[in-house]
Design a protein around this motif. Structure first.
Motif, PDB file in Angstrom:
ATOM      1  N   LEU A  25     -24.507  17.488  21.877  1.00  0.00           N
ATOM      2  CA  LEU A  25     -25.625  17.763  20.978  1.00  0.00           C
ATOM      3  C   LEU A  25     -26.857  16.939  21.338  1.00  0.00           C
ATOM      4  CD1 LEU A  25     -23.729  17.827  17.550  1.00  0.00           C
ATOM      5  CD2 LEU A  25     -24.182  19.725  19.126  1.00  0.00           C
ATOM      6  N   ALA A  26     -26.651  15.783  21.932  1.00  0.00           N
ATOM      7  CA  ALA A  26     -27.761  14.932  22.338  1.00  0.00           C
ATOM      8  C   ALA A  26     -27.347  14.072  23.514  1.00  0.00           C
ATOM      9  CB  ALA A  26     -28.212  14.050  21.180  1.00  0.00           C
ATOM     10  N   ALA A  27     -28.216  13.990  24.511  1.00  0.00           N
ATOM     11  CA  ALA A  27     -28.059  13.095  25.646  1.00  0.00           C
ATOM     12  C   ALA A  27     -29.455  12.718  26.111  1.00  0.00           C
ATOM     13  CB  ALA A  27     -27.253  13.763  26.760  1.00  0.00           C
ATOM     14  N   PHE A  28     -29.560  11.623  26.817  1.00  0.00           N
ATOM     15  CA  PHE A  28     -30.874  11.089  27.152  1.00  0.00           C
ATOM     16  C   PHE A  28     -31.008  10.781  28.642  1.00  0.00           C
ATOM     17  CE2 PHE A  28     -29.607  10.152  22.840  1.00  0.00           C
ATOM     18  CZ  PHE A  28     -30.656  10.729  22.128  1.00  0.00           C
ATOM     19  N   ASP A  29     -30.187  11.479  29.429  1.00  0.00           N
ATOM     20  CA  ASP A  29     -30.197  11.295  30.881  1.00  0.00           C
ATOM     21  C   ASP A  29     -30.971  12.395  31.597  1.00  0.00           C
ATOM     22  OD1 ASP A  29     -28.532  13.416  30.412  1.00  0.00           O
ATOM     23  OD2 ASP A  29     -26.777  12.582  31.426  1.00  0.00           O
ATOM     24  N   GLY A  30     -31.737  13.176  30.832  1.00  0.00           N
ATOM     25  CA  GLY A  30     -32.504  14.272  31.406  1.00  0.00           C
ATOM     26  C   GLY A  30     -31.806  15.609  31.340  1.00  0.00           C
ATOM     27  N   SER A  31     -30.547  15.636  30.882  1.00  0.00           N
ATOM     28  CA  SER A  31     -29.787  16.889  30.839  1.00  0.00           C
ATOM     29  C   SER A  31     -30.015  17.675  29.550  1.00  0.00           C
ATOM     30  CB  SER A  31     -28.290  16.590  30.993  1.00  0.00           C
ATOM     31  OG  SER A  31     -27.820  15.789  29.917  1.00  0.00           O
ATOM     32  N   SER A  32     -30.644  17.069  28.548  1.00  0.00           N
ATOM     33  CA  SER A  32     -30.840  17.707  27.252  1.00  0.00           C
ATOM     34  C   SER A  32     -32.308  18.012  27.023  1.00  0.00           C
ATOM     35  CB  SER A  32     -30.324  16.787  26.127  1.00  0.00           C
ATOM     36  OG  SER A  32     -30.629  17.309  24.858  1.00  0.00           O
ATOM     37  N   THR A  33     -32.569  19.153  26.402  1.00  0.00           N
ATOM     38  CA  THR A  33     -33.949  19.539  26.079  1.00  0.00           C
ATOM     39  C   THR A  33     -34.286  19.290  24.609  1.00  0.00           C
ATOM     40  OG1 THR A  33     -33.253  21.820  25.624  1.00  0.00           O
ATOM     41  CG2 THR A  33     -33.960  21.308  27.887  1.00  0.00           C
ATOM     42  N   THR A  34     -33.395  18.621  23.878  1.00  0.00           N
ATOM     43  CA  THR A  34     -33.621  18.339  22.471  1.00  0.00           C
ATOM     44  C   THR A  34     -34.866  17.471  22.291  1.00  0.00           C
ATOM     45  OG1 THR A  34     -31.236  18.414  22.079  1.00  0.00           O
ATOM     46  CG2 THR A  34     -32.590  17.378  20.378  1.00  0.00           C
ATOM     47  N   LYS A  35     -35.744  17.864  21.371  1.00  0.00           N
ATOM     48  CA  LYS A  35     -36.981  17.142  21.092  1.00  0.00           C
ATOM     49  C   LYS A  35     -36.798  16.264  19.858  1.00  0.00           C
ATOM     50  CE  LYS A  35     -39.042  19.377  24.422  1.00  0.00           C
ATOM     51  NZ  LYS A  35     -39.345  18.688  25.707  1.00  0.00           N
ATOM     52  N   TRP A  36     -37.131  14.975  19.976  1.00  0.00           N
ATOM     53  CA  TRP A  36     -36.895  14.010  18.906  1.00  0.00           C
ATOM     54  C   TRP A  36     -38.192  13.593  18.218  1.00  0.00           C
ATOM     55  CZ3 TRP A  36     -32.185  12.181  17.158  1.00  0.00           C
ATOM     56  CH2 TRP A  36     -31.071  12.628  17.880  1.00  0.00           C
ATOM     57  N   THR A  37     -38.150  13.514  16.905  1.00  0.00           N
ATOM     58  CA  THR A  37     -39.269  13.031  16.102  1.00  0.00           C
ATOM     59  C   THR A  37     -38.737  12.078  15.039  1.00  0.00           C
ATOM     60  OG1 THR A  37     -39.091  14.915  14.579  1.00  0.00           O
ATOM     61  CG2 THR A  37     -40.652  15.126  16.432  1.00  0.00           C
ATOM     62  N   VAL A  38     -39.630  11.262  14.473  1.00  0.00           N
ATOM     63  CA  VAL A  38     -39.263  10.290  13.448  1.00  0.00           C
ATOM     64  C   VAL A  38     -40.031  10.588  12.161  1.00  0.00           C
ATOM     65  CG1 VAL A  38     -39.565   7.869  12.755  1.00  0.00           C
ATOM     66  CG2 VAL A  38     -38.563   8.411  14.964  1.00  0.00           C
ATOM     67  N   THR A  39     -39.330  10.494  11.022  1.00  0.00           N
ATOM     68  CA  THR A  39     -39.955  10.566   9.702  1.00  0.00           C
ATOM     69  C   THR A  39     -39.500   9.351   8.912  1.00  0.00           C
ATOM     70  OG1 THR A  39     -39.899  12.985   9.737  1.00  0.00           O
ATOM     71  CG2 THR A  39     -40.264  11.928   7.614  1.00  0.00           C
ATOM     72  N   ASN A  40     -40.458   8.634   8.328  1.00  0.00           N
ATOM     73  CA  ASN A  40     -40.142   7.465   7.513  1.00  0.00           C
ATOM     74  C   ASN A  40     -40.575   7.684   6.071  1.00  0.00           C
ATOM     75  OD1 ASN A  40     -39.235   5.968   9.818  1.00  0.00           O
ATOM     76  ND2 ASN A  40     -41.378   5.598  10.351  1.00  0.00           N
ATOM     77  N   ASP A  41     -40.108   6.820   5.166  1.00  0.00           N
ATOM     78  CA  ASP A  41     -40.363   7.048   3.750  1.00  0.00           C
ATOM     79  C   ASP A  41     -41.810   6.873   3.281  1.00  0.00           C
ATOM     80  OD1 ASP A  41     -40.644   4.241   3.514  1.00  0.00           O
ATOM     81  OD2 ASP A  41     -38.538   4.001   2.955  1.00  0.00           O
ATOM     82  N   PRO A  42     -42.772   6.382   4.113  1.00  0.00           N
ATOM     83  CA  PRO A  42     -44.155   6.438   3.639  1.00  0.00           C
ATOM     84  C   PRO A  42     -44.623   7.838   3.238  1.00  0.00           C
ATOM     85  CG  PRO A  42     -44.027   4.887   5.425  1.00  0.00           C
ATOM     86  CD  PRO A  42     -42.660   5.536   5.316  1.00  0.00           C
ATOM     87  N   VAL A  43     -43.918   8.881   3.695  1.00  0.00           N
ATOM     88  CA  VAL A  43     -44.260  10.234   3.250  1.00  0.00           C
ATOM     89  C   VAL A  43     -44.038  10.388   1.750  1.00  0.00           C
ATOM     90  CG1 VAL A  43     -43.749  11.246   5.503  1.00  0.00           C
ATOM     91  CG2 VAL A  43     -41.952  11.171   3.767  1.00  0.00           C
ATOM     92  N   MET A  44     -43.243   9.471   1.149  1.00  0.00           N
ATOM     93  CA  MET A  44     -43.008   9.502  -0.296  1.00  0.00           C
ATOM     94  C   MET A  44     -43.412   8.182  -0.946  1.00  0.00           C
ATOM     95  SD  MET A  44     -38.825   9.272  -0.307  1.00  0.00           S
ATOM     96  CE  MET A  44     -38.696   8.541  -1.926  1.00  0.00           C
ATOM     97  N   GLY A  45     -44.349   7.460  -0.303  1.00  0.00           N
ATOM     98  CA  GLY A  45     -44.849   6.233  -0.884  1.00  0.00           C
ATOM     99  C   GLY A  45     -44.098   4.975  -0.516  1.00  0.00           C
ATOM    100  N   GLY A  46     -43.185   5.063   0.473  1.00  0.00           N
ATOM    101  CA  GLY A  46     -42.420   3.899   0.883  1.00  0.00           C
ATOM    102  C   GLY A  46     -43.111   3.087   1.959  1.00  0.00           C
ATOM    103  N   ARG A  47     -42.401   2.078   2.472  1.00  0.00           N
ATOM    104  CA  ARG A  47     -42.971   1.150   3.442  1.00  0.00           C
ATOM    105  C   ARG A  47     -42.094   0.955   4.672  1.00  0.00           C
ATOM    106  NH1 ARG A  47     -44.857  -3.508  -0.951  1.00  0.00           N
ATOM    107  NH2 ARG A  47     -46.504  -2.267  -1.958  1.00  0.00           N
ATOM    108  N   SER A  48     -41.031   1.723   4.801  1.00  0.00           N
ATOM    109  CA  SER A  48     -40.135   1.563   5.939  1.00  0.00           C
ATOM    110  C   SER A  48     -40.818   1.978   7.237  1.00  0.00           C
ATOM    111  CB  SER A  48     -38.861   2.389   5.728  1.00  0.00           C
ATOM    112  OG  SER A  48     -38.183   1.971   4.557  1.00  0.00           O
ATOM    113  N   GLU A  49     -40.354   1.400   8.347  1.00  0.00           N
ATOM    114  CA  GLU A  49     -40.944   1.662   9.651  1.00  0.00           C
ATOM    115  C   GLU A  49     -39.832   1.868  10.674  1.00  0.00           C
ATOM    116  OE1 GLU A  49     -43.479  -1.594  10.759  1.00  0.00           O
ATOM    117  OE2 GLU A  49     -44.041  -1.976   8.691  1.00  0.00           O
TER     118      GLU A  49
END
Length: 231
Positions: A25-49
């Motif tokens: 489902l995920a590998a990071f040696d160039g064999s996977s085309t999965t695109k990764w993004t990050v979402t943190n709780d500031p979208v709901m008023g939090g402070r996590s990073e």
């Protein structure tokens, strides 16, 4: 952002753990085309990073989970890898997800793994719409490398998880209308009911794989070699 205390990283990924019928489902040696993004709780008023980067053939998820002021409770950090096209994983309904990884924060207890899919019910305005389960270190050492294999049975996953804790065995506070959430009976957690389990119909179009640091404040760091589903 914390500095990794894992100062020496392998130049190549660890030897893959050996499975029966499986799909990466995920590998990071160039064999996977999965695109990764990050979402943190500031979208709901939090402070996590947090950040998610690829380094030396591993996916590095690093950050700090902080208290959300409006909730007086820990928030979340989420790294999501999206599949294109969606994956049919219905043959693995009785299987497990295996995360081959290592962590400099193995005592952090907020790690969770999740996957989304078309048709997965959303059980509240704050949570649901994907299957989620807790995972923790240590795992089983992978021969020949610094990584561990953490196995999470599909029966540990539930789509009825709380948007306040990320867990299926908690009840929301008044802001969440005091909603009680339910786990899959195979997890051994209570309360439970079979309707929330990842049955084959929910696995026919899986759209993403996710790693969370949720519901527990503190720093976290995880280096992922691969994520595989197997039977």
């Amino acid at each position: 952002m914390m500095l990794s205390i894992l100062t020496t990283m392998a130049a190549v990924s660890a030897p893959a753990a050996t499975f029966g019928t499986s799909e990466v489902l995920a590998a990071f040696d160039g064999s996977s085309t999965t695109k990764w993004t990050v979402t943190n709780d500031p979208v709901m008023g939090g402070r996590s990073e947090s950040t998610f980067t690829v380094s030396n053939a591993t996916g590095v998820f690093d950050g700090i989970n902080k208290i959300v002021p409006s909730l007086s409770a820990p928030g979340f950090c989420n790294a999501q890898g999206r599949f294109s096209p969606a994956k049919d994983l219905s043959a693995y309904a009785s299987g497990s997800i295996v995360i081959v990884a290592r962590s400099s924060t193995p005592d952090y207890t907020g790690f969770k793994v999740a996957f989304g899919g078309r048709g997965v019910p959303k059980t509240s305005i704050f949570g649901g719409g994907s299957f989620k389960a807790n995972f923790a270190f240590p795992g089983t050492p992978v021969a020949g490398g610094p990584f561990e294999a953490v196995t999470v049975p599909l029966g540990d996953f539930s789509y009825d998880w709380s948007g306040f804790t990320g867990r299926c065995d908690t009840k929301d506070p008044a802001r969440g209308l005091n909603q009680q959430h339910y786990c899959c009976p195979a997890s051994g957690l209570t309360p439970s009911k079979p309707e929330v389990c990842p049955t084959p119909k929910y696995l026919e179009e899986v759209t993403d794989i996710e790693i969370w640091a949720e519901g527990v404040n503190g720093t976290f760091h995880i280096e992922i070699d691969s994520i595989t589903i197997k039977v």
